[in-house]
Design an enzyme around this catalytic site. Sequence first.
Site, PDB file in Angstrom:
ATOM      1  N   ASP A 128       0.869  -1.193   0.000  1.00 28.42           N
ATOM      2  CA  ASP A 128       0.000   0.000   0.000  1.00 28.42           C
ATOM      3  C   ASP A 128       0.898   1.233   0.000  1.00 28.42           C
ATOM      4  O   ASP A 128       2.063   1.179  -0.433  1.00 28.42           O
ATOM      5  CB  ASP A 128      -0.963  -0.072   1.212  1.00 28.42           C
ATOM      6  CG  ASP A 128      -2.251   0.702   1.009  1.00 28.42           C
ATOM      7  OD1 ASP A 128      -2.225   1.942   1.154  1.00 28.42           O
ATOM      8  OD2 ASP A 128      -3.303   0.077   0.705  1.00 28.42           O
ATOM      9  N   ASP A 129       0.408   2.331   0.509  1.00 31.42           N
ATOM     10  CA  ASP A 129       1.129   3.603   0.496  1.00 31.42           C
ATOM     11  C   ASP A 129       2.468   3.492   1.244  1.00 31.42           C
ATOM     12  O   ASP A 129       2.610   2.653   2.130  1.00 31.42           O
ATOM     13  CB  ASP A 129       0.245   4.657   1.184  1.00 31.42           C
ATOM     14  CG  ASP A 129       0.481   6.040   0.639  1.00 31.42           C
ATOM     15  OD1 ASP A 129       1.516   6.258  -0.009  1.00 31.42           O
ATOM     16  OD2 ASP A 129      -0.384   6.905   0.865  1.00 31.42           O
ATOM     17  N   LYS A 219      -4.201  -0.913  -6.478  1.00 33.04           N
ATOM     18  CA  LYS A 219      -5.285  -0.165  -5.809  1.00 33.04           C
ATOM     19  C   LYS A 219      -5.038   1.297  -6.137  1.00 33.04           C
ATOM     20  O   LYS A 219      -3.924   1.794  -5.946  1.00 33.04           O
ATOM     21  CB  LYS A 219      -5.188  -0.416  -4.303  1.00 33.04           C
ATOM     22  CG  LYS A 219      -5.928   0.575  -3.412  1.00 33.04           C
ATOM     23  CD  LYS A 219      -5.785   0.144  -1.951  1.00 33.04           C
ATOM     24  CE  LYS A 219      -6.200   1.203  -0.972  1.00 33.04           C
ATOM     25  NZ  LYS A 219      -5.982   0.756   0.431  1.00 33.04           N
ATOM     26  N   ASP A 221      -6.064   5.003  -5.236  1.00 27.63           N
ATOM     27  CA  ASP A 221      -6.703   5.849  -4.233  1.00 27.63           C
ATOM     28  C   ASP A 221      -7.108   7.191  -4.848  1.00 27.63           C
ATOM     29  O   ASP A 221      -6.820   7.438  -6.026  1.00 27.63           O
ATOM     30  CB  ASP A 221      -5.710   6.042  -3.069  1.00 27.63           C
ATOM     31  CG  ASP A 221      -6.391   5.921  -1.720  1.00 27.63           C
ATOM     32  OD1 ASP A 221      -7.560   6.316  -1.636  1.00 27.63           O
ATOM     33  OD2 ASP A 221      -5.752   5.446  -0.767  1.00 27.63           O
ATOM     34  N   TRP A 258     -13.831   5.465  -1.400  1.00 30.50           N
ATOM     35  CA  TRP A 258     -14.464   5.489  -0.063  1.00 30.50           C
ATOM     36  C   TRP A 258     -15.983   5.669  -0.082  1.00 30.50           C
ATOM     37  O   TRP A 258     -16.582   6.112   0.897  1.00 30.50           O
ATOM     38  CB  TRP A 258     -13.832   6.581   0.830  1.00 30.50           C
ATOM     39  CG  TRP A 258     -12.400   6.803   0.562  1.00 30.50           C
ATOM     40  CD1 TRP A 258     -11.381   5.943   0.813  1.00 30.50           C
ATOM     41  CD2 TRP A 258     -11.820   7.960  -0.056  1.00 30.50           C
ATOM     42  NE1 TRP A 258     -10.193   6.487   0.397  1.00 30.50           N
ATOM     43  CE2 TRP A 258     -10.432   7.720  -0.138  1.00 30.50           C
ATOM     44  CE3 TRP A 258     -12.325   9.162  -0.547  1.00 30.50           C
ATOM     45  CZ2 TRP A 258      -9.551   8.637  -0.699  1.00 30.50           C
ATOM     46  CZ3 TRP A 258     -11.452  10.082  -1.107  1.00 30.50           C
ATOM     47  CH2 TRP A 258     -10.083   9.807  -1.171  1.00 30.50           C
ATOM     48  N   ARG A 273     -13.864   0.316  -3.329  1.00 31.68           N
ATOM     49  CA  ARG A 273     -14.079   0.576  -1.903  1.00 31.68           C
ATOM     50  C   ARG A 273     -15.380   1.330  -1.719  1.00 31.68           C
ATOM     51  O   ARG A 273     -15.653   2.275  -2.464  1.00 31.68           O
ATOM     52  CB  ARG A 273     -12.920   1.400  -1.365  1.00 31.68           C
ATOM     53  CG  ARG A 273     -11.877   0.595  -0.638  1.00 31.68           C
ATOM     54  CD  ARG A 273     -12.240   0.248   0.772  1.00 31.68           C
ATOM     55  NE  ARG A 273     -12.133   1.425   1.623  1.00 31.68           N
ATOM     56  CZ  ARG A 273     -10.982   1.970   1.967  1.00 31.68           C
ATOM     57  NH1 ARG A 273      -9.835   1.464   1.566  1.00 31.68           N
ATOM     58  NH2 ARG A 273     -10.961   3.030   2.733  1.00 31.68           N
ATOM     59  N   ASP A 277     -11.957   4.529   5.685  1.00 31.59           N
ATOM     60  CA  ASP A 277     -10.988   3.543   6.182  1.00 31.59           C
ATOM     61  C   ASP A 277     -11.481   2.787   7.417  1.00 31.59           C
ATOM     62  O   ASP A 277     -11.981   3.384   8.372  1.00 31.59           O
ATOM     63  CB  ASP A 277      -9.670   4.246   6.537  1.00 31.59           C
ATOM     64  CG  ASP A 277      -8.971   4.767   5.304  1.00 31.59           C
ATOM     65  OD1 ASP A 277      -9.592   4.766   4.219  1.00 31.59           O
ATOM     66  OD2 ASP A 277      -7.806   5.178   5.419  1.00 31.59           O
TER      67      ASP A 277
HETATM   68  C1  GLA Z   1      -6.468   5.989   2.094  1.00 37.61           C
HETATM   69  C2  GLA Z   1      -7.046   4.615   1.841  1.00 37.61           C
HETATM   70  C3  GLA Z   1      -6.400   3.600   2.753  1.00 37.61           C
HETATM   71  C4  GLA Z   1      -4.892   3.608   2.583  1.00 37.61           C
HETATM   72  C5  GLA Z   1      -4.362   5.013   2.792  1.00 37.61           C
HETATM   73  C6  GLA Z   1      -2.895   5.125   2.422  1.00 37.61           C
HETATM   74  O1  GLA Z   1      -6.814   6.474   3.352  1.00 37.61           O
HETATM   75  O2  GLA Z   1      -8.422   4.628   1.996  1.00 37.61           O
HETATM   76  O3  GLA Z   1      -6.919   2.324   2.511  1.00 37.61           O
HETATM   77  O4  GLA Z   1      -4.574   3.141   1.297  1.00 37.61           O
HETATM   78  O5  GLA Z   1      -5.055   5.957   1.998  1.00 37.61           O
HETATM   79  O6  GLA Z   1      -2.407   6.415   2.634  1.00 37.61           O
END
Ligand code: GLA
Length: 614
Positions: A128-129, A219, A221, A258, A273, A277
């Site tokens: 991820d990030d 993924k 974002d 989101w 998504r 989160d």
């Molecule tokens: C967003 C996403 C999370 C994660 C963070 C990473 O908040 O919704 O799932 O990937 O970024 O910074």
Amino acid sequence: MKHTFVLPLLAAIFALPQTHGAADPRVEFRECPKCDKRIRIDLKAGKAYVNLSRLDGVDKDAMAKRAASLLDDAAIPPAADMKLRPLMGWSSWNVFGCDISEEIILDTARAIATNGLKAAGYTYVNIDDGFFWGHGEDGRLRFHPQRFPNGMKPTVDGIHALGLKAGIYSDAGKDTCGSMWGGSSEGGKDKGGLGGGLYGHDAEDCQLHFNELGFDFIKVDYCGGRALKLDEKQRYTEIAEAIKATGRTDVRLNLCRWAFPGTWAADIAESWRTTKDIRANWRSVRDIIAENLYLNAYAKPGHYNDMDMLEVGQRSGKVKSAFGKHGDTGLTADEETTHFGIWCMLSSPLLIGCDVNAMPEFTKTLVTNPYLLGMNQNDLGLQGEVVVRDGDAVILAKDAKTKFGTSRFVTLYNGTDGEYEFLVRAKDLCLGGRIDAFDLVEMADVGMFKDEIHVKVAPHASKFYRFDAETRLERRLYQAESAYLTAYQELHNPLKAGTAFPDKANGASNSYLVKNLGGRPDNDIIWHDVAIATEGLRCLTIGYRSVDEGVFFLSIDGGEAVGVKVSPSGEKTAEVTVLARLSAGCHSIRLFNASAKMPDIDFLHIEPGLNNLD
Ligand code: GLA
């Protein structure tokens, strides 16, 4: 008679010695008058134990056959194409945040390959990030010099060498979420994410990730995308096109906006998504479940609502997470079971989010339970649908083996803070005759019932069953809030955008109806999968609410539309009936009004028509 599964807590292990064997060597007969299980599966031993003291009137050979077939069901059938099933794997974000490194990722991958997770189907190791170091002046994406000093190639190759798949992350805009919101132990914003997003770099980043490095998943974002006020549909479509242009057809795309972005998401992505989160606490899990209850119509093989990465293995008081300060109080055993089981039932991708090197045994058993996984990893690609709802106490169901067959997965979800006694009625589940119940978590056949059963469930706990019935009944009731709304989206205020949405309404069937329909051709409501058992006349009764007189059109299987006039209903649901001859098989019923607002819709009820008209 009132049946109930809730018996005094007795030893599940059949204490008495084997009396005699069954034809299948994996099945053994036992006598245990005090045991509450009828068949117990022991996967480690590869055995099924039939309790002769609890045959419930069934011939013991027939019960032995059921035991053997339950044992067979522990093997999840391989997919014709894995892309059609919800993604399974691990993701770095929940536990490590931006504090990732080549070492952490490869350590995790090695654990997954050897500790039973890979064997259970968890194959994606997703970064991820936190790996970014912006783009260079030459436009090439750079990697964090301390966290990934060797670039990404050794990490991807190391993951692949273990027989696993590798996933990466980006943003639709210029800057990543971490660069705006932080997420590392250094505190503050993760500056490597500045200028790390795909914006302006779609082609070269996709070429780098999928052709040069060999990543298998991404993924994408939207923190950067939102900052630039980009249009989601257009932007994500451009990214999907850039992935396609690499020539890789196996790369899986996850959109992370989101909120349910719109039905267009299924045209370009494998998952999207639907919520903000997740956190490792009950409130977060409960809210995410609530927000996904009416998204069932948008899930189909290869396209799923993503409820976010799993917070399993984060037991109350023992949470390990990069976000300890943000209310990550952890989950109890019941809450963890609810969390994982509902993610399975709603066909969410399953991405473990904890440190797999420190995964509690309880969690490992839970997430590798093949019966729970079987709800998620099957070729039907269905998301469980709400059948009965009383606030946060919900009965969900979906077909288990074949569509409209006699086996159904049934979940009793108690999201309330007190014990809840569910009344489970066979007819609500469209099941008839004798129903044999298999408890997926206990891995045990817990008995049979007819017509109805009462089950008490502890607060925040859930029961996950497969019900195997004698007959399947033609479905009568279709709720509006579970139907497909072509224009449905959660990105913009639906009242301003003119798009329909499910909403709570006092006295409505299951307390919900769909509002704001009509006014444009695609702002309609469709019940797909209306299964008719035998050809004949049907009364299609539509429950609606309307302040004024109104009109909508009804069309079956895209055929000629019939205009339906409605009178004012006041605050209560009124009904209007249309007669139609339906052939045996599966139909879709659509209500729409392309040019004017429609009444709110509560339900569609289907009954056989009058015989003398037939
Ligand atoms: C967003 C996403 C999370 C994660 C963070 C990473 O908040 O919704 O799932 O990937 O970024 O910074």
